[in-house]
Scaffold this motif. Structure first.
Motif, PDB file in Angstrom:
ATOM      1  N   SER A 136       0.812  -1.220   0.000  1.00 54.51           N
ATOM      2  CA  SER A 136       0.000   0.000   0.000  1.00 54.51           C
ATOM      3  C   SER A 136       0.842   1.266   0.000  1.00 54.51           C
ATOM      4  O   SER A 136       0.389   2.313  -0.479  1.00 54.51           O
ATOM      5  CB  SER A 136      -0.954   0.001   1.200  1.00 54.51           C
ATOM      6  N   GLU A 137       2.069   1.202   0.510  1.00 54.36           N
ATOM      7  CA  GLU A 137       2.933   2.375   0.535  1.00 54.36           C
ATOM      8  C   GLU A 137       4.006   2.337  -0.545  1.00 54.36           C
ATOM      9  O   GLU A 137       4.906   3.181  -0.568  1.00 54.36           O
ATOM     10  CB  GLU A 137       3.595   2.512   1.916  1.00 54.36           C
ATOM     11  N   ASN A 169       5.819   2.750  -4.201  1.00 56.23           N
ATOM     12  CA  ASN A 169       5.790   3.702  -5.322  1.00 56.23           C
ATOM     13  C   ASN A 169       5.190   5.055  -4.949  1.00 56.23           C
ATOM     14  O   ASN A 169       4.598   5.728  -5.785  1.00 56.23           O
ATOM     15  CB  ASN A 169       5.021   3.114  -6.510  1.00 56.23           C
ATOM     16  N   ASN A 170       5.341   5.433  -3.685  1.00 53.45           N
ATOM     17  CA  ASN A 170       4.908   6.755  -3.219  1.00 53.45           C
ATOM     18  C   ASN A 170       6.156   7.563  -2.919  1.00 53.45           C
ATOM     19  O   ASN A 170       6.897   7.253  -1.982  1.00 53.45           O
ATOM     20  CB  ASN A 170       4.027   6.620  -1.978  1.00 53.45           C
ATOM     21  N   ILE A 171       6.374   8.619  -3.698  1.00 48.98           N
ATOM     22  CA  ILE A 171       7.626   9.367  -3.573  1.00 48.98           C
ATOM     23  C   ILE A 171       7.760  10.052  -2.221  1.00 48.98           C
ATOM     24  O   ILE A 171       8.853  10.400  -1.779  1.00 48.98           O
ATOM     25  CB  ILE A 171       7.734  10.402  -4.722  1.00 48.98           C
ATOM     26  N   GLU A 172       6.639  10.249  -1.519  1.00 47.00           N
ATOM     27  CA  GLU A 172       6.680  10.907  -0.212  1.00 47.00           C
ATOM     28  C   GLU A 172       6.976   9.930   0.921  1.00 47.00           C
ATOM     29  O   GLU A 172       7.179  10.347   2.061  1.00 47.00           O
ATOM     30  CB  GLU A 172       5.352  11.622   0.041  1.00 47.00           C
ATOM     31  N   ILE A 173       6.978   8.625   0.617  1.00 46.82           N
ATOM     32  CA  ILE A 173       7.271   7.614   1.644  1.00 46.82           C
ATOM     33  C   ILE A 173       8.576   6.943   1.268  1.00 46.82           C
ATOM     34  O   ILE A 173       8.615   6.069   0.410  1.00 46.82           O
ATOM     35  CB  ILE A 173       6.127   6.585   1.756  1.00 46.82           C
ATOM     36  N   PRO A 230       8.857   2.614   3.054  1.00 42.98           N
ATOM     37  CA  PRO A 230       7.512   2.036   3.147  1.00 42.98           C
ATOM     38  C   PRO A 230       7.461   0.838   4.081  1.00 42.98           C
ATOM     39  O   PRO A 230       8.419   0.081   4.203  1.00 42.98           O
ATOM     40  CB  PRO A 230       7.207   1.633   1.704  1.00 42.98           C
TER      41      PRO A 230
END
Length: 400
Positions: free
Chosen positions: A15-16, A18-22, A25
């Motif tokens: 769920s986390e 490919n999130n550039i802000e995390i 993950p």
């Protein structure tokens, strides 16, 4: 791929991801990822059902046929539901019955999901890796003695797939310990099974002799190698040039799944009928790779009849053992489902102990160490190889 990551390591970054802000993950649980994959598969099926657009270009599996992809998606859901039957028996049974009632699953060999290799060599290599690793400069792998012995000797009729799975480079047996170091060692249950089947026992720590042109290697199926009627070294053999397959989801496997499901969950259909269909479909598929070597319908019938006679005479545990055993043999070329089946059922019982103690068999895999050292999320803790995945609720020591 997410489903297979769960099957091997239980948790995974999902769920986390490919999130550039995390930057670090966390892990999602295997159960949550499975739930998300059911949703993803259902969304995919609905999208395909509603699609009126052109077929995709370069579909390497089903040539743009959306009904084939729907059958594969349902078959994969069936696999997932069977995998989780120990922890969610009611949900698994209901979901499998719904798939059976829908009827859109891989049900015949012509519908199989597989990757097909070519015969092109370098620089655009397209041949099966089993072929390139064993037919170019000599054998690079050893075939398992226990499986060759079982397929040849466990029935009154030799398994009809024997000459397709294995290719012998010679008819002679090793003559001394320099050719086969285990010769004469009582610790080895097999060492050499004779008739030129030159393999290796599980866990054999001996050095490798100069036997690249003597070892038994992968045959016609699935490697695109040679049919076992020549007894010439692999380099000089007449073969399919690497034009083999990687099996991903076969109709025979689906019927093995349905057999296990009917036996253990009481889902619709008869376990014996599913098992016989699975056997006949897989044998026909293998023979189709080299029809000129056909063992004959009488031998196929005799082999299947022998398995079914043993199945019908067995208790439920024995029946499950036979299903798992025959599924293992039919999984030649893809090890994922036998590993899942063994952890779920404890079968097949034919698996030999290693020659030397290698410790308990892994219930799951470790996370990659480079992931552990670069991801500082506090819930990213390394696991033990004895930690079961979420769908494996069997007791400690269930398998060895």
């Amino acid at each position: 791929m997410f489903t297979y990551m769960v099957d091997l390591t239980d948790g995974a970054v999902f769920s986390e991801a490919n999130n550039i802000e995390i930057r670090n993950p966390g892990l999602d649980s295997g159960e949550d990822i499975y739930t998300a994959m059911y949703t993803l598969l259902d969304e995919g099926i609905a999208t395909l059902e509603a699609s009126t657009g052109p077929a995709p270009i370069n579909d390497l599996y089903f040539n743009g046929d959306k009904e084939s992809w729907i059958r594969f998606a349902n078959s994969f859901k069936l696999k997932m539901r069977l995998t989780t039957r120990l922890v969610s028996p009611t949900e698994s049974a209901n979901a499998i019955n719904a798939i059976i009632a829908d009827g859109r699953f891989i049900g015949s060999n012509s519908e199989d999901m597989e990757f097909t290799y070519g015969t092109q060599g370098p620089p655009n290599e397209s041949r099966h890796p089993f072929f390139t690793g064993n037919y170019i400069t000599g054998a690079g792998a050893y075939m398992p003695n226990f499986m060759m012995s079982f397929m040849r000797d466990s029935s009154a009729v030799e398994d009809p797939r024997m000459l397709y799975y294995f290719y012998r480079q010679t008819t002679r047996d090793p003559q001394n310990a320099s050719e086969l170091p285990c010769n004469g060692d009582p610790n080895y249950p097999y060492c050499n099974i004779g008739q030129g089947y030159w393999g290796r026992d599980h866990g054999d720590p001996n050095s490798i002799p100069n036997d690249r042109n003597l070892r038994t290697v992968y045959g016609v199926y699935p490697a695109g190698g040679a049919f076992d009627d020549q007894f010439a070294d692999v380099v000089d053999s007449n073969n399919l040039g690497g034009n083999g397959i990687h099996p991903i989801m076969l109709s025979s496997w689906v019927h093995f799944m349905l057999a296990e499901s009917a036996l253990t969950l009481g889902t619709n259909g008869n376990a014996a009928d599913y098992l016989e269909t699975a056997l006949r479909q897989h044998i026909a598929k293998v023979i189709g790779f080299f029809p000129g070597g056909s063992p004959g319908s009488a031998n196929v019938d005799a082999f299947v009849d022998d398995v079914m006679t043993k199945f019908n005479a067995a208790d439920d545990a024995g029946k499950l053992d036979i299903i798992a055993r025959e599924w293992l043999i039919a999984s030649w070329g893809n090890a994922t489902e036998p590993f899942n089946t063994y952890r779920r059922t404890g079968f097949p019982s034919i698996l030999p102990d290693p020659v030397f103690n290698l410790g308990p068999i892994m219930r799951s895999f470790l996370y990659p160490e480079n992931e552990r050292t670069t991801n500082t999320n506090p819930n990213f803790e390394q696991r033990s190889t004895q930690d079961p995945v979420f769908w494996d609720n069997n007791p400690d020591g269930f398998i060895n």
